[in-house]
Design an enzyme around this catalytic site. Sequence first.
Site, PDB file in Angstrom:
ATOM      1  CD  GLU A  77      -2.619   1.720   0.382  1.00  8.25           C
ATOM      2  OE1 GLU A  77      -3.092   2.864   0.440  1.00  8.25           O
ATOM      3  OE2 GLU A  77      -2.872   0.923  -0.548  1.00  8.25           O
ATOM      4  CG  HIS A  80      -0.907   2.497  -4.887  1.00  7.80           C
ATOM      5  ND1 HIS A  80      -2.187   2.710  -4.404  1.00  7.80           N
ATOM      6  CD2 HIS A  80      -0.920   2.907  -6.168  1.00  7.80           C
ATOM      7  CE1 HIS A  80      -2.923   3.224  -5.370  1.00  7.80           C
ATOM      8  NE2 HIS A  80      -2.194   3.347  -6.450  1.00  7.80           N
ATOM      9  CG  HIS A 142      -8.815   5.578  -6.228  1.00  4.47           C
ATOM     10  ND1 HIS A 142      -8.290   6.842  -6.357  1.00  4.47           N
ATOM     11  CD2 HIS A 142      -7.803   4.815  -5.716  1.00  4.47           C
ATOM     12  CE1 HIS A 142      -7.039   6.852  -5.934  1.00  4.47           C
ATOM     13  NE2 HIS A 142      -6.721   5.636  -5.560  1.00  4.47           N
ATOM     14  CG  HIS A 251     -17.845  -6.532 -16.766  1.00  2.00           C
ATOM     15  ND1 HIS A 251     -17.479  -5.278 -17.196  1.00  2.00           N
ATOM     16  CD2 HIS A 251     -16.715  -7.277 -16.799  1.00  2.00           C
ATOM     17  CE1 HIS A 251     -16.186  -5.266 -17.474  1.00  2.00           C
ATOM     18  NE2 HIS A 251     -15.700  -6.465 -17.255  1.00  2.00           N
ATOM     19  CG  HIS A 309      -9.271  -8.502 -17.465  1.00  6.47           C
ATOM     20  ND1 HIS A 309      -9.512  -8.653 -18.813  1.00  6.47           N
ATOM     21  CD2 HIS A 309     -10.472  -8.177 -16.910  1.00  6.47           C
ATOM     22  CE1 HIS A 309     -10.785  -8.438 -19.071  1.00  6.47           C
ATOM     23  NE2 HIS A 309     -11.393  -8.133 -17.934  1.00  6.47           N
TER      24      HIS A 309
END
Length: 350
Positions: A77, A80, A142, A251, A309
């Site tokens: 985290e 990032h 986000h 989706h 992906h």
Amino acid sequence: MQASLERRLKWLLRLSLLGTLLTVLVILVGAWTRLVDAGLGCPDWPGCYGRLLVPDNDHAALHHPDVPLDASKAWVEMIHRYIATLLGILVVSVLALGWPFRKHPQYPWFISIALLASILVQGAFGAFTVTLKLWPQVVTLHLLGGLSVLLLFLWLHLRIRGVAEQKLLNAQRLNIWWGMAVGLLIVQLALGGWVTSNYAGIACQDIPTCNGQWWPAMDISEGFHVTQTVGPNYLHGQLHAEARVAIHFIHRMGALLLGIALLMLWYRHRRACHVAGPLGLVVAIYVFQALLGMANVLMWLPLWLALLHTAGAVLLTVSLLWAWWRWRLSKEENYTAQADLYSSHPPVPS
């Protein structure tokens, strides 16, 4: 003075390209953070247990006794966050370097301003992602915000390159074909973010049917209930099975409609030499992305494939923007090519 401005323009070209690449890295590291369940690795923001570096267990226990430290997730985290901070510094640097060009009629100054605003909003979403405990609405926004920063950086780079090469964009607007493709891509990206933020990636466990049915049992109202309560910890999701099936299935339907729209767009421009190639690349990336989605279902969402992906979605978005850029330039370049042809071989008067 002129030489100084030219040097600035070259640096702006380099930094805007670097910003584009760094934004891709931020998005992929963010996806990795989510996929390894490290989004709440640090329970506070912007530090981690009140520190700029991941602390030891004793300090963590004193600062947040209710949240045990998992150092590996906390470091994922924080890495990032460090990269995202570096990206913010880069945005400010681009804005400062571009200041002398702000009144130039062709310089994309307002795109630089929009980029700064977007990165500030992204920072707020990063904070809310933690403080609201992975609330799906914020997680999805986000992700879309990260893609917006990427597109703004890329568009800024292309526009600055156009200024450097003295290429002017045509004032043509999106037609129905481009509008349909772009609109469906935005919807599909939002659906993808909603799938991942609600942990619905393998809600359907087979292809092309969904759990053995062409039209499975779904709870669409609950799956797309966007006023979910703020407060619970949304790690691993809060929705029941039929709601997740609804998200996953919609989706899939969105992917199908997007594919049709991209094929129609390519067919529409297949004879335009400057656009057909980029649009052919868009269609090829879409097919690859669809195959990755199928593989994720059949292989039960392995970490590396899920990350790939996400990378495919980024690549598809960037390639469509590049194709649009080529379409915006196509009329001018065709006109220039015709002018060169006539200058070297003037028409014979009748």
